[in-house]
Design a protein around this motif. Structure first.
Motif, PDB file in Angstrom:
ATOM      1  N   GLU A   1       0.849  -1.188   0.000  1.00 56.93           N
ATOM      2  CA  GLU A   1       0.000   0.000   0.000  1.00 56.93           C
ATOM      3  C   GLU A   1       0.886   1.240   0.000  1.00 56.93           C
ATOM      4  O   GLU A   1       1.761   1.356   0.869  1.00 56.93           O
ATOM      5  CB  GLU A   1      -0.872   0.027   1.266  1.00 56.93           C
ATOM      6  CG  GLU A   1      -2.040  -0.930   1.223  1.00 56.93           C
ATOM      7  CD  GLU A   1      -2.942  -0.679   0.024  1.00 56.93           C
ATOM      8  OE1 GLU A   1      -3.308   0.491  -0.206  1.00 56.93           O
ATOM      9  OE2 GLU A   1      -3.254  -1.653  -0.675  1.00 56.93           O
ATOM     10  N   PRO A   2       0.658   2.177  -0.942  1.00 61.92           N
ATOM     11  CA  PRO A   2       1.480   3.379  -0.915  1.00 61.92           C
ATOM     12  C   PRO A   2       1.245   4.193   0.356  1.00 61.92           C
ATOM     13  O   PRO A   2       0.104   4.382   0.748  1.00 61.92           O
ATOM     14  CB  PRO A   2       1.032   4.165  -2.149  1.00 61.92           C
ATOM     15  CG  PRO A   2      -0.014   3.378  -2.818  1.00 61.92           C
ATOM     16  CD  PRO A   2      -0.324   2.155  -2.017  1.00 61.92           C
ATOM     17  N   VAL A   3       2.310   4.609   0.999  1.00 60.99           N
ATOM     18  CA  VAL A   3       2.163   5.483   2.175  1.00 60.99           C
ATOM     19  C   VAL A   3       3.051   6.701   1.971  1.00 60.99           C
ATOM     20  O   VAL A   3       4.105   6.618   1.343  1.00 60.99           O
ATOM     21  CB  VAL A   3       2.587   4.784   3.502  1.00 60.99           C
ATOM     22  CG1 VAL A   3       1.493   3.912   4.054  1.00 60.99           C
ATOM     23  CG2 VAL A   3       3.876   4.033   3.353  1.00 60.99           C
ATOM     24  N   ARG A   4       2.606   7.823   2.535  1.00 64.43           N
ATOM     25  CA  ARG A   4       3.383   9.058   2.425  1.00 64.43           C
ATOM     26  C   ARG A   4       4.727   8.946   3.112  1.00 64.43           C
ATOM     27  O   ARG A   4       4.829   8.289   4.149  1.00 64.43           O
ATOM     28  CB  ARG A   4       2.623  10.187   3.107  1.00 64.43           C
ATOM     29  CG  ARG A   4       1.744  10.899   2.167  1.00 64.43           C
ATOM     30  CD  ARG A   4       1.279  12.175   2.820  1.00 64.43           C
ATOM     31  NE  ARG A   4       0.377  12.817   1.895  1.00 64.43           N
ATOM     32  CZ  ARG A   4      -0.191  13.985   2.103  1.00 64.43           C
ATOM     33  NH1 ARG A   4       0.040  14.636   3.213  1.00 64.43           N
ATOM     34  NH2 ARG A   4      -0.974  14.520   1.213  1.00 64.43           N
TER      35      ARG A   4
ATOM     36  N   GLU B   1       8.821   9.568 -15.166  1.00 62.31           N
ATOM     37  CA  GLU B   1       7.484   9.276 -14.637  1.00 62.31           C
ATOM     38  C   GLU B   1       7.585   8.287 -13.490  1.00 62.31           C
ATOM     39  O   GLU B   1       8.345   7.314 -13.573  1.00 62.31           O
ATOM     40  CB  GLU B   1       6.605   8.679 -15.740  1.00 62.31           C
ATOM     41  CG  GLU B   1       6.273   9.694 -16.804  1.00 62.31           C
ATOM     42  CD  GLU B   1       5.456   9.132 -17.949  1.00 62.31           C
ATOM     43  OE1 GLU B   1       4.716   9.911 -18.554  1.00 62.31           O
ATOM     44  OE2 GLU B   1       5.579   7.919 -18.236  1.00 62.31           O
ATOM     45  N   SER B   2       6.802   8.555 -12.447  1.00 59.56           N
ATOM     46  CA  SER B   2       6.861   7.695 -11.276  1.00 59.56           C
ATOM     47  C   SER B   2       5.504   7.743 -10.589  1.00 59.56           C
ATOM     48  O   SER B   2       4.960   8.829 -10.391  1.00 59.56           O
ATOM     49  CB  SER B   2       7.966   8.231 -10.356  1.00 59.56           C
ATOM     50  OG  SER B   2       8.087   7.449  -9.214  1.00 59.56           O
ATOM     51  N   PRO B   3       4.923   6.591 -10.225  1.00 55.73           N
ATOM     52  CA  PRO B   3       3.605   6.602  -9.582  1.00 55.73           C
ATOM     53  C   PRO B   3       3.683   7.258  -8.205  1.00 55.73           C
ATOM     54  O   PRO B   3       4.736   7.237  -7.571  1.00 55.73           O
ATOM     55  CB  PRO B   3       3.258   5.113  -9.447  1.00 55.73           C
ATOM     56  CG  PRO B   3       4.576   4.410  -9.480  1.00 55.73           C
ATOM     57  CD  PRO B   3       5.490   5.240 -10.327  1.00 55.73           C
ATOM     58  N   PRO B   4       2.562   7.841  -7.717  1.00 59.91           N
ATOM     59  CA  PRO B   4       2.590   8.532  -6.416  1.00 59.91           C
ATOM     60  C   PRO B   4       2.967   7.592  -5.267  1.00 59.91           C
ATOM     61  O   PRO B   4       2.514   6.449  -5.222  1.00 59.91           O
ATOM     62  CB  PRO B   4       1.141   9.029  -6.219  1.00 59.91           C
ATOM     63  CG  PRO B   4       0.456   8.851  -7.521  1.00 59.91           C
ATOM     64  CD  PRO B   4       1.222   7.879  -8.344  1.00 59.91           C
ATOM     65  N   MET B   5       3.822   8.114  -4.378  1.00 62.02           N
ATOM     66  CA  MET B   5       4.112   7.476  -3.079  1.00 62.02           C
ATOM     67  C   MET B   5       4.785   6.101  -3.154  1.00 62.02           C
ATOM     68  O   MET B   5       4.730   5.357  -2.187  1.00 62.02           O
ATOM     69  CB  MET B   5       2.827   7.365  -2.247  1.00 62.02           C
ATOM     70  CG  MET B   5       2.277   8.693  -1.833  1.00 62.02           C
ATOM     71  SD  MET B   5       0.910   8.549  -0.684  1.00 62.02           S
ATOM     72  CE  MET B   5      -0.437   8.244  -1.768  1.00 62.02           C
ATOM     73  N   LYS B   6       5.382   5.776  -4.262  1.00 64.27           N
ATOM     74  CA  LYS B   6       5.995   4.439  -4.339  1.00 64.27           C
ATOM     75  C   LYS B   6       7.518   4.493  -4.406  1.00 64.27           C
ATOM     76  O   LYS B   6       8.198   3.572  -3.948  1.00 64.27           O
ATOM     77  CB  LYS B   6       5.461   3.701  -5.560  1.00 64.27           C
ATOM     78  CG  LYS B   6       4.006   3.341  -5.410  1.00 64.27           C
ATOM     79  CD  LYS B   6       3.685   2.034  -6.043  1.00 64.27           C
ATOM     80  CE  LYS B   6       2.307   1.560  -5.651  1.00 64.27           C
ATOM     81  NZ  LYS B   6       1.883   0.420  -6.467  1.00 64.27           N
TER      82      LYS B   6
ATOM     83  N   ASN C   1       9.352   1.002  -4.671  1.00 64.11           N
ATOM     84  CA  ASN C   1       8.236   0.062  -4.502  1.00 64.11           C
ATOM     85  C   ASN C   1       7.292   0.018  -5.703  1.00 64.11           C
ATOM     86  O   ASN C   1       6.151  -0.448  -5.572  1.00 64.11           O
ATOM     87  CB  ASN C   1       7.459   0.409  -3.222  1.00 64.11           C
ATOM     88  CG  ASN C   1       8.288   0.116  -1.983  1.00 64.11           C
ATOM     89  OD1 ASN C   1       9.132  -0.791  -1.998  1.00 64.11           O
ATOM     90  ND2 ASN C   1       8.092   0.879  -0.921  1.00 64.11           N
ATOM     91  N   ALA C   2       7.747   0.499  -6.858  1.00 66.59           N
ATOM     92  CA  ALA C   2       6.905   0.410  -8.054  1.00 66.59           C
ATOM     93  C   ALA C   2       6.820  -1.053  -8.474  1.00 66.59           C
ATOM     94  O   ALA C   2       7.832  -1.755  -8.508  1.00 66.59           O
ATOM     95  CB  ALA C   2       7.500   1.245  -9.179  1.00 66.59           C
TER      96      ALA C   2
END
Ligand code: BTN
Length: 265
Positions: free
Chosen positions: A3-6, A69-74, A155-156
Protein backbone atom coordinates in the motif's frame (compact mmCIF):
# COMPACT_ATOMS: atom_id res chain seq x y z
CA UNK A 1 1.04 -5.71 0.97
CA UNK A 2 2.41 -2.77 -0.98
CA UNK A 3 0.00 0.00 0.00
CA UNK A 4 1.48 3.38 -0.91
CA UNK A 5 2.16 5.48 2.17
CA UNK A 6 3.38 9.06 2.42
CA UNK A 7 6.99 9.74 3.24
CA UNK A 8 7.15 11.29 6.66
CA UNK A 9 9.91 13.90 6.62
CA UNK A 10 9.98 14.10 10.41
CA UNK A 11 10.69 10.36 10.67
CA UNK A 12 13.45 10.74 8.07
CA UNK A 13 15.00 13.66 9.98
CA UNK A 14 15.00 11.71 13.23
CA UNK A 15 16.95 8.85 11.66
CA UNK A 16 19.44 10.97 9.70
CA UNK A 17 22.95 11.17 11.12
CA UNK A 18 24.38 13.39 8.37
CA UNK A 19 25.88 16.78 9.12
CA UNK A 20 24.80 18.51 5.90
CA UNK A 21 22.67 16.43 3.49
CA UNK A 22 19.02 16.60 4.53
CA UNK A 23 19.62 18.84 7.55
CA UNK A 24 17.21 21.15 5.78
CA UNK A 25 14.43 19.33 4.00
CA UNK A 26 11.39 20.41 2.01
CA UNK A 27 8.74 17.72 1.59
CA UNK A 28 5.87 18.11 -0.87
CA UNK A 29 3.10 15.60 -1.52
CA UNK A 30 3.18 16.81 -5.13
CA UNK A 31 5.31 19.19 -7.22
CA UNK A 32 6.11 19.74 -10.88
CA UNK A 33 9.78 18.75 -10.49
CA UNK A 34 11.96 18.63 -7.39
CA UNK A 35 14.90 19.78 -9.56
CA UNK A 36 12.95 22.85 -10.64
CA UNK A 37 11.96 23.74 -7.09
CA UNK A 38 15.44 23.05 -5.68
CA UNK A 39 16.92 25.32 -8.34
CA UNK A 40 14.49 28.09 -7.37
CA UNK A 41 15.42 27.67 -3.70
CA UNK A 42 19.15 27.65 -4.51
CA UNK A 43 18.72 30.95 -6.39
CA UNK A 44 17.11 32.37 -3.24
CA UNK A 45 20.18 31.34 -1.23
CA UNK A 46 19.09 28.01 0.26
CA UNK A 47 22.09 26.25 1.78
CA UNK A 48 24.18 23.34 0.53
CA UNK A 49 22.80 19.93 1.44
CA UNK A 50 19.16 21.09 1.40
CA UNK A 51 16.94 18.28 0.10
CA UNK A 52 13.67 18.73 -1.78
CA UNK A 53 11.60 15.57 -1.80
CA UNK A 54 8.20 14.84 -3.31
CA UNK A 55 5.82 11.92 -3.34
CA UNK A 56 4.73 12.74 -6.88
CA UNK A 57 6.04 14.86 -9.75
CA UNK A 58 3.75 16.20 -12.46
CA UNK A 59 6.64 16.99 -14.79
CA UNK A 60 9.61 14.99 -13.56
CA UNK A 61 12.64 15.73 -15.69
CA UNK A 62 15.04 13.17 -17.13
CA UNK A 63 18.24 13.55 -19.11
CA UNK A 64 18.16 14.78 -22.68
CA UNK A 65 14.76 16.45 -22.21
CA UNK A 66 13.04 13.19 -21.40
CA UNK A 67 10.28 12.79 -18.80
CA UNK A 68 10.77 10.92 -15.54
CA UNK A 69 7.48 9.28 -14.64
CA UNK A 70 6.86 7.69 -11.28
CA UNK A 71 3.60 6.60 -9.58
CA UNK A 72 2.59 8.53 -6.42
CA UNK A 73 4.11 7.48 -3.08
CA UNK A 74 5.99 4.44 -4.34
CA UNK A 75 9.48 5.61 -5.25
CA UNK A 76 12.03 8.19 -4.16
CA UNK A 77 12.13 11.50 -6.00
CA UNK A 78 14.46 14.06 -4.53
CA UNK A 79 17.01 16.76 -5.31
CA UNK A 80 19.98 17.95 -3.29
CA UNK A 81 21.36 21.49 -3.51
CA UNK A 82 25.16 21.51 -3.83
CA UNK A 83 27.55 24.41 -3.97
CA UNK A 84 30.79 22.87 -5.26
CA UNK A 85 33.71 25.17 -5.84
CA UNK A 86 35.16 23.34 -8.86
CA UNK A 87 34.58 23.94 -12.56
CA UNK A 88 31.05 23.35 -13.88
CA UNK A 89 32.45 20.53 -16.04
CA UNK A 90 32.99 18.47 -12.88
CA UNK A 91 29.30 17.67 -12.64
CA UNK A 92 29.71 14.64 -14.90
CA UNK A 93 32.35 13.21 -12.54
CA UNK A 94 30.25 14.14 -9.51
CA UNK A 95 27.27 12.24 -10.96
CA UNK A 96 29.46 9.19 -11.54
CA UNK A 97 30.80 9.32 -7.98
CA UNK A 98 27.24 9.53 -6.58
CA UNK A 99 26.16 6.58 -8.70
CA UNK A 100 28.78 4.39 -6.98
CA UNK A 101 27.48 5.50 -3.55
CA UNK A 102 23.84 4.80 -4.46
CA UNK A 103 24.67 1.43 -6.01
CA UNK A 104 26.52 0.43 -2.80
CA UNK A 105 23.48 1.27 -0.66
CA UNK A 106 21.02 -0.56 -2.92
CA UNK A 107 23.35 -3.53 -3.22
CA UNK A 108 23.56 -3.80 0.59
CA UNK A 109 19.83 -3.36 1.11
CA UNK A 110 18.85 -5.83 -1.62
CA UNK A 111 21.67 -8.34 -1.16
CA UNK A 112 22.20 -8.38 -4.93
CA UNK A 113 24.78 -7.06 -7.33
CA UNK A 114 23.78 -3.53 -8.33
CA UNK A 115 26.01 -1.82 -10.88
CA UNK A 116 26.35 1.53 -12.63
CA UNK A 117 25.82 2.51 -16.24
CA UNK A 118 27.59 5.57 -17.58
CA UNK A 119 26.73 8.38 -17.29
CA UNK A 120 23.84 8.58 -14.80
CA UNK A 121 22.23 5.23 -14.08
CA UNK A 122 22.25 2.61 -11.38
CA UNK A 123 21.27 -0.75 -12.82
CA UNK A 124 20.42 -4.35 -11.98
CA UNK A 125 21.58 -6.37 -14.97
CA UNK A 126 20.36 -4.39 -17.93
CA UNK A 127 17.44 -2.83 -16.04
CA UNK A 128 17.47 0.72 -14.71
CA UNK A 129 16.85 1.10 -11.00
CA UNK A 130 17.85 4.73 -10.49
CA UNK A 131 18.54 7.75 -12.67
CA UNK A 132 20.25 11.01 -11.81
CA UNK A 133 19.94 14.44 -13.36
CA UNK A 134 22.53 17.07 -12.46
CA UNK A 135 21.62 20.62 -13.44
CA UNK A 136 23.89 23.53 -12.73
CA UNK A 137 24.00 27.29 -12.77
CA UNK A 138 27.33 29.00 -13.25
CA UNK A 139 28.70 32.52 -13.47
CA UNK A 140 32.08 33.63 -14.91
CA UNK A 141 33.13 29.99 -15.40
CA UNK A 142 32.43 29.15 -11.75
CA UNK A 143 29.70 26.90 -10.48
CA UNK A 144 27.08 28.79 -8.41
CA UNK A 145 25.13 25.69 -7.56
CA UNK A 146 24.40 22.19 -8.75
CA UNK A 147 21.08 20.45 -8.32
CA UNK A 148 21.55 16.71 -8.08
CA UNK A 149 18.20 15.10 -8.82
CA UNK A 150 17.77 11.44 -7.98
CA UNK A 151 14.93 9.09 -8.89
CA UNK A 152 15.07 5.63 -7.29
CA UNK A 153 12.49 3.00 -8.14
CA UNK A 154 11.73 1.54 -4.73
CA UNK A 155 8.24 0.06 -4.50
CA UNK A 156 6.91 0.41 -8.05
CA UNK A 157 5.43 -2.83 -9.32
CA UNK A 158 6.05 -3.89 -12.90
CA UNK A 159 2.56 -2.70 -13.94
CA UNK A 160 3.28 0.74 -12.45
CA UNK A 161 5.91 1.37 -15.13
CA UNK A 162 4.88 2.87 -18.43
CA UNK A 163 4.67 -0.04 -20.94
CA UNK A 164 7.43 1.62 -22.97
CA UNK A 165 9.96 1.03 -20.16
CA UNK A 166 8.49 -2.09 -18.55
CA UNK A 167 11.18 -4.33 -20.05
CA UNK A 168 14.07 -2.05 -19.17
CA UNK A 169 13.16 -0.76 -15.68
CA UNK A 170 13.49 -2.40 -12.28
CA UNK A 171 12.55 -1.45 -8.74
CA UNK A 172 13.71 -2.76 -5.38
CA UNK A 173 10.32 -4.48 -5.19
CA UNK A 174 10.57 -6.17 -8.60
CA UNK A 175 14.11 -7.32 -7.79
CA UNK A 176 13.55 -8.66 -4.28
CA UNK A 177 9.81 -9.31 -4.12
CA UNK A 178 9.59 -7.19 -0.97
CA UNK A 179 8.50 -3.60 -0.41
CA UNK A 180 11.10 -1.44 1.36
CA UNK A 181 10.63 1.44 3.78
CA UNK A 182 11.30 4.44 1.53
CA UNK A 183 12.36 6.52 4.53
CA UNK A 184 15.07 4.00 5.35
CA UNK A 185 16.31 3.94 1.75
CA UNK A 186 16.41 7.75 1.75
CA UNK A 187 18.33 7.93 5.04
CA UNK A 188 20.90 5.40 3.81
CA UNK A 189 21.26 7.06 0.41
CA UNK A 190 21.66 10.60 1.82
CA UNK A 191 24.27 9.39 4.26
CA UNK A 192 26.24 7.61 1.51
CA UNK A 193 25.90 10.61 -0.83
CA UNK A 194 27.21 12.95 1.86
CA UNK A 195 30.32 10.84 2.53
CA UNK A 196 30.87 10.55 -1.20
CA UNK A 197 30.53 14.32 -1.69
CA UNK A 198 32.97 15.19 1.09
CA UNK A 199 35.53 12.78 -0.39
CA UNK A 200 34.93 14.08 -3.91
CA UNK A 201 35.57 17.64 -2.71
CA UNK A 202 38.87 16.62 -1.11
CA UNK A 203 40.21 14.12 -3.63
CA UNK A 204 38.21 14.53 -6.84
CA UNK A 205 36.91 11.73 -9.02
CA UNK A 206 40.38 10.16 -9.11
CA UNK A 207 39.51 8.58 -5.75
CA UNK A 208 36.47 6.85 -7.28
CA UNK A 209 37.60 5.93 -10.78
CA UNK A 210 38.74 2.37 -10.01
CA UNK A 211 35.60 1.56 -8.05
CA UNK A 212 33.52 3.08 -10.83
CA UNK A 213 35.19 0.96 -13.49
CA UNK A 214 34.75 -2.17 -11.33
CA UNK A 215 31.03 -1.45 -11.14
CA UNK A 216 30.62 -0.38 -14.76
CA UNK A 217 28.05 -2.76 -16.24
CA UNK A 218 28.99 -1.97 -19.85
CA UNK A 219 32.73 -2.46 -19.59
CA UNK A 220 34.07 -4.54 -22.50
CA UNK A 221 30.69 -4.31 -24.29
CA UNK A 222 30.10 -2.84 -27.71
CA UNK A 223 27.93 0.26 -27.62
CA UNK A 224 26.50 2.57 -30.22
CA UNK A 225 26.30 6.32 -29.83
CA UNK A 226 25.42 9.35 -31.90
CA UNK A 227 27.99 11.99 -32.77
CA UNK A 228 26.52 14.87 -34.70
CA UNK A 229 24.64 13.24 -37.55
CA UNK A 230 26.40 9.89 -37.45
CA UNK A 231 25.91 6.76 -35.41
CA UNK A 232 29.17 5.11 -34.37
CA UNK A 233 30.08 1.95 -32.49
CA UNK A 234 32.93 0.85 -30.29
CA UNK A 235 33.99 -1.20 -27.31
CA UNK A 236 33.83 0.37 -23.83
CA UNK A 237 37.29 0.54 -22.23
CA UNK A 238 36.24 2.33 -19.04
CA UNK A 239 36.05 5.80 -17.57
CA UNK A 240 38.92 8.31 -17.18
CA UNK A 241 39.60 10.37 -14.05
CA UNK A 242 37.71 13.30 -15.65
CA UNK A 243 34.60 11.15 -16.11
CA UNK A 244 34.90 10.73 -19.89
CA UNK A 245 33.96 7.32 -21.27
CA UNK A 246 36.75 5.76 -23.35
CA UNK A 247 35.58 3.90 -26.45
CA UNK A 248 37.72 1.86 -28.78
CA UNK A 249 36.21 2.02 -32.29
CA UNK A 250 36.77 -0.83 -34.79
CA UNK A 251 39.27 1.44 -36.61
CA UNK A 252 41.15 4.56 -35.64
CA UNK A 253 41.87 6.41 -32.42
CA UNK A 254 40.15 6.11 -29.07
CA UNK A 255 36.96 8.19 -28.74
CA UNK A 256 35.99 10.07 -25.59
CA UNK A 257 32.35 10.64 -24.68
CA UNK A 258 31.20 13.32 -22.24
CA UNK A 259 27.47 12.66 -21.83
CA UNK A 260 26.19 11.34 -25.13
CA UNK A 261 23.48 8.70 -25.09
CA UNK A 262 24.88 5.20 -25.52
CA UNK A 263 23.16 1.86 -25.99
CA UNK A 264 24.56 -1.61 -25.76
CA UNK A 265 24.56 -3.28 -29.19
C1 BTN B 1 17.40 10.14 -16.08
O1 BTN B 1 17.70 8.97 -15.87
O2 BTN B 1 17.08 10.55 -17.21
C2 BTN B 1 17.44 11.10 -14.92
C3 BTN B 1 16.22 10.99 -14.09
C4 BTN B 1 16.23 11.90 -12.90
C5 BTN B 1 14.89 11.93 -12.20
C6 BTN B 1 14.93 12.69 -10.91
S1 BTN B 1 13.45 12.44 -9.97
C7 BTN B 1 13.90 13.72 -8.89
C8 BTN B 1 14.53 14.82 -9.71
N1 BTN B 1 13.56 15.77 -10.19
C9 BTN B 1 13.40 15.71 -11.50
O3 BTN B 1 12.58 16.40 -12.15
N2 BTN B 1 14.24 14.80 -12.03
C10 BTN B 1 15.07 14.21 -11.02
Amino acid sequence: MNEPVRLLPQAVRERLSTICFGQRMYYLPEVDSTNRLASELAKQGESEGTVVIADYQRRGRGRLDRKWESPPMKNLLFSVILRPTGAPADILALTLAFSTAISDVLSDMLGQEILVKWPNDVVAGSRKLCGMLAESASRSGKSMFVIMGVGINVNAASEDFNPSIRDTAASCLTLSGEALDRGEVLVNVLSAMESCYFRFREEGFGAFVDVYNDKLSIIGKTVSFTRGETVAKGKVLGVRPDGALMISPPKGKMILLYGEEISVV
